[in-house]
Design a protein around this motif. Structure first.
Motif, PDB file in Angstrom:
ATOM      1  N   ARG A  53       0.899  -1.177   0.077  1.00 25.06           N
ATOM      2  CA  ARG A  53       0.003  -0.136   0.051  1.00 25.06           C
ATOM      3  C   ARG A  53       0.693   1.275   0.059  1.00 25.06           C
ATOM      4  O   ARG A  53       0.643   2.085  -0.770  1.00 25.06           O
ATOM      5  CB  ARG A  53      -0.961   0.084   1.249  1.00 25.06           C
ATOM      6  CG  ARG A  53      -2.047  -1.060   1.031  1.00 25.06           C
ATOM      7  CD  ARG A  53      -2.782  -0.963   2.243  1.00 25.06           C
ATOM      8  NE  ARG A  53      -3.758  -2.029   2.065  1.00 25.06           N
ATOM      9  CZ  ARG A  53      -4.378  -2.772   2.986  1.00 25.06           C
ATOM     10  NH1 ARG A  53      -4.297  -2.478   4.379  1.00 25.06           N
ATOM     11  NH2 ARG A  53      -5.412  -3.757   2.926  1.00 25.06           N
ATOM     12  N   ALA A  54       1.999   1.182   0.708  1.00 28.07           N
ATOM     13  CA  ALA A  54       3.039   2.365   0.646  1.00 28.07           C
ATOM     14  C   ALA A  54       3.452   2.686  -0.612  1.00 28.07           C
ATOM     15  O   ALA A  54       3.593   3.646  -1.226  1.00 28.07           O
ATOM     16  CB  ALA A  54       3.909   2.241   1.762  1.00 28.07           C
ATOM     17  N   LEU A  57       1.013   4.077  -2.952  1.00 23.19           N
ATOM     18  CA  LEU A  57       0.655   5.680  -2.735  1.00 23.19           C
ATOM     19  C   LEU A  57       1.926   6.242  -3.596  1.00 23.19           C
ATOM     20  O   LEU A  57       1.665   7.251  -4.132  1.00 23.19           O
ATOM     21  CB  LEU A  57       0.707   5.746  -1.309  1.00 23.19           C
ATOM     22  CG  LEU A  57      -0.263   5.854  -0.387  1.00 23.19           C
ATOM     23  CD1 LEU A  57       0.033   5.869   1.008  1.00 23.19           C
ATOM     24  CD2 LEU A  57      -1.455   6.808  -0.902  1.00 23.19           C
ATOM     25  N   TYR A  58       3.160   5.809  -3.462  1.00 18.46           N
ATOM     26  CA  TYR A  58       4.334   6.449  -4.211  1.00 18.46           C
ATOM     27  C   TYR A  58       4.169   6.393  -5.413  1.00 18.46           C
ATOM     28  O   TYR A  58       4.490   7.332  -6.165  1.00 18.46           O
ATOM     29  CB  TYR A  58       5.631   5.673  -3.682  1.00 18.46           C
ATOM     30  CG  TYR A  58       6.834   6.107  -4.433  1.00 18.46           C
ATOM     31  CD1 TYR A  58       7.340   7.305  -3.947  1.00 18.46           C
ATOM     32  CD2 TYR A  58       7.329   5.413  -5.380  1.00 18.46           C
ATOM     33  CE1 TYR A  58       8.589   7.782  -4.572  1.00 18.46           C
ATOM     34  CE2 TYR A  58       8.451   5.843  -5.926  1.00 18.46           C
ATOM     35  CZ  TYR A  58       9.049   7.081  -5.550  1.00 18.46           C
ATOM     36  OH  TYR A  58      10.029   7.490  -6.328  1.00 18.46           O
ATOM     37  N   ALA A  62       2.516  10.275  -4.521  1.00 13.94           N
ATOM     38  CA  ALA A  62       2.191  10.944  -3.322  1.00 13.94           C
ATOM     39  C   ALA A  62       3.409  11.256  -2.711  1.00 13.94           C
ATOM     40  O   ALA A  62       4.520  10.579  -2.974  1.00 13.94           O
ATOM     41  CB  ALA A  62       1.554   9.765  -2.122  1.00 13.94           C
ATOM     42  N   GLU A  64       6.753  12.103  -0.170  1.00 14.88           N
ATOM     43  CA  GLU A  64       7.171  11.451   1.041  1.00 14.88           C
ATOM     44  C   GLU A  64       6.538  11.692   2.259  1.00 14.88           C
ATOM     45  O   GLU A  64       6.355  10.739   3.316  1.00 14.88           O
ATOM     46  CB  GLU A  64       8.841  11.752   1.128  1.00 14.88           C
ATOM     47  CG  GLU A  64       9.610  11.215   0.086  1.00 14.88           C
ATOM     48  CD  GLU A  64      11.059  11.690   0.421  1.00 14.88           C
ATOM     49  OE1 GLU A  64      11.553  11.764   1.739  1.00 14.88           O
ATOM     50  OE2 GLU A  64      12.087  11.874  -0.449  1.00 14.88           O
ATOM     51  N   ARG A  66       3.409  12.267   2.758  1.00 16.82           N
ATOM     52  CA  ARG A  66       2.172  11.592   2.519  1.00 16.82           C
ATOM     53  C   ARG A  66       2.365   9.930   2.843  1.00 16.82           C
ATOM     54  O   ARG A  66       1.608   9.485   3.568  1.00 16.82           O
ATOM     55  CB  ARG A  66       1.453  11.765   1.196  1.00 16.82           C
ATOM     56  CG  ARG A  66       0.170  10.781   1.157  1.00 16.82           C
ATOM     57  CD  ARG A  66      -1.026  11.342   2.052  1.00 16.82           C
ATOM     58  NE  ARG A  66      -2.226  10.406   2.003  1.00 16.82           N
ATOM     59  CZ  ARG A  66      -2.347   9.241   2.781  1.00 16.82           C
ATOM     60  NH1 ARG A  66      -1.462   9.005   3.851  1.00 16.82           N
ATOM     61  NH2 ARG A  66      -3.454   8.517   2.833  1.00 16.82           N
ATOM     62  N   VAL A  67       3.336   9.466   2.206  1.00 16.71           N
ATOM     63  CA  VAL A  67       3.782   8.004   2.243  1.00 16.71           C
ATOM     64  C   VAL A  67       4.061   7.946   3.901  1.00 16.71           C
ATOM     65  O   VAL A  67       3.799   6.838   4.681  1.00 16.71           O
ATOM     66  CB  VAL A  67       4.857   7.625   1.539  1.00 16.71           C
ATOM     67  CG1 VAL A  67       5.274   6.102   1.684  1.00 16.71           C
ATOM     68  CG2 VAL A  67       4.313   7.863   0.208  1.00 16.71           C
ATOM     69  N   TYR A  70       1.303   7.741   6.197  1.00 15.32           N
ATOM     70  CA  TYR A  70       0.342   6.408   6.222  1.00 15.32           C
ATOM     71  C   TYR A  70       1.136   5.449   6.872  1.00 15.32           C
ATOM     72  O   TYR A  70       0.571   4.808   7.716  1.00 15.32           O
ATOM     73  CB  TYR A  70       0.322   5.845   4.609  1.00 15.32           C
ATOM     74  CG  TYR A  70       0.036   4.325   4.521  1.00 15.32           C
ATOM     75  CD1 TYR A  70      -1.394   4.046   4.998  1.00 15.32           C
ATOM     76  CD2 TYR A  70       1.096   3.427   4.381  1.00 15.32           C
ATOM     77  CE1 TYR A  70      -1.721   2.762   5.128  1.00 15.32           C
ATOM     78  CE2 TYR A  70       0.487   2.149   4.306  1.00 15.32           C
ATOM     79  CZ  TYR A  70      -0.866   1.606   4.749  1.00 15.32           C
ATOM     80  OH  TYR A  70      -1.042   0.397   4.714  1.00 15.32           O
TER      81      TYR A  70
END
Length: 82
Positions: A53-54, A57-58, A62, A64, A66-67, A70
């Protein structure tokens, strides 16, 4: 059989694909955790899903921060939903 009796008492059922109940001395995964005689840890599959999921996001651009938000959320309370 003790395991099925406990499941019935808890009013939960075994997943249809889980047709084998064996010894727990090697440990087992349950609800996102790995339960073993040595103690309770996060299951490898749970960590793998968080990392996927991370990475997603990347890949969705997204930043750094935002990641990081999370990952910190997951470390703090995301395991409640494992």
């Amino acid at each position: 059989d003790d395991c099925n009796a406990v499941l019935a008492m808890l009013k939960v059922s075994q997943h249809p694909d889980k047709i084998f109940i064996g010894r727990t001395s090697r440990g087992f995964d349950c609800l996102g955790y790995h339960v073993a005689p040595e103690g309770l840890t996060v299951a490898t599959a749970t960590v793998d899903r968080m990392l996927e999921r991370a990475l997603r996001l990347y890949e969705q651009h997204a930043d750094e921060e935002r990641v990081g938000v999370y990952v910190r959320w997951w470390m703090r309370c995301g395991m409640c939903y494992a």
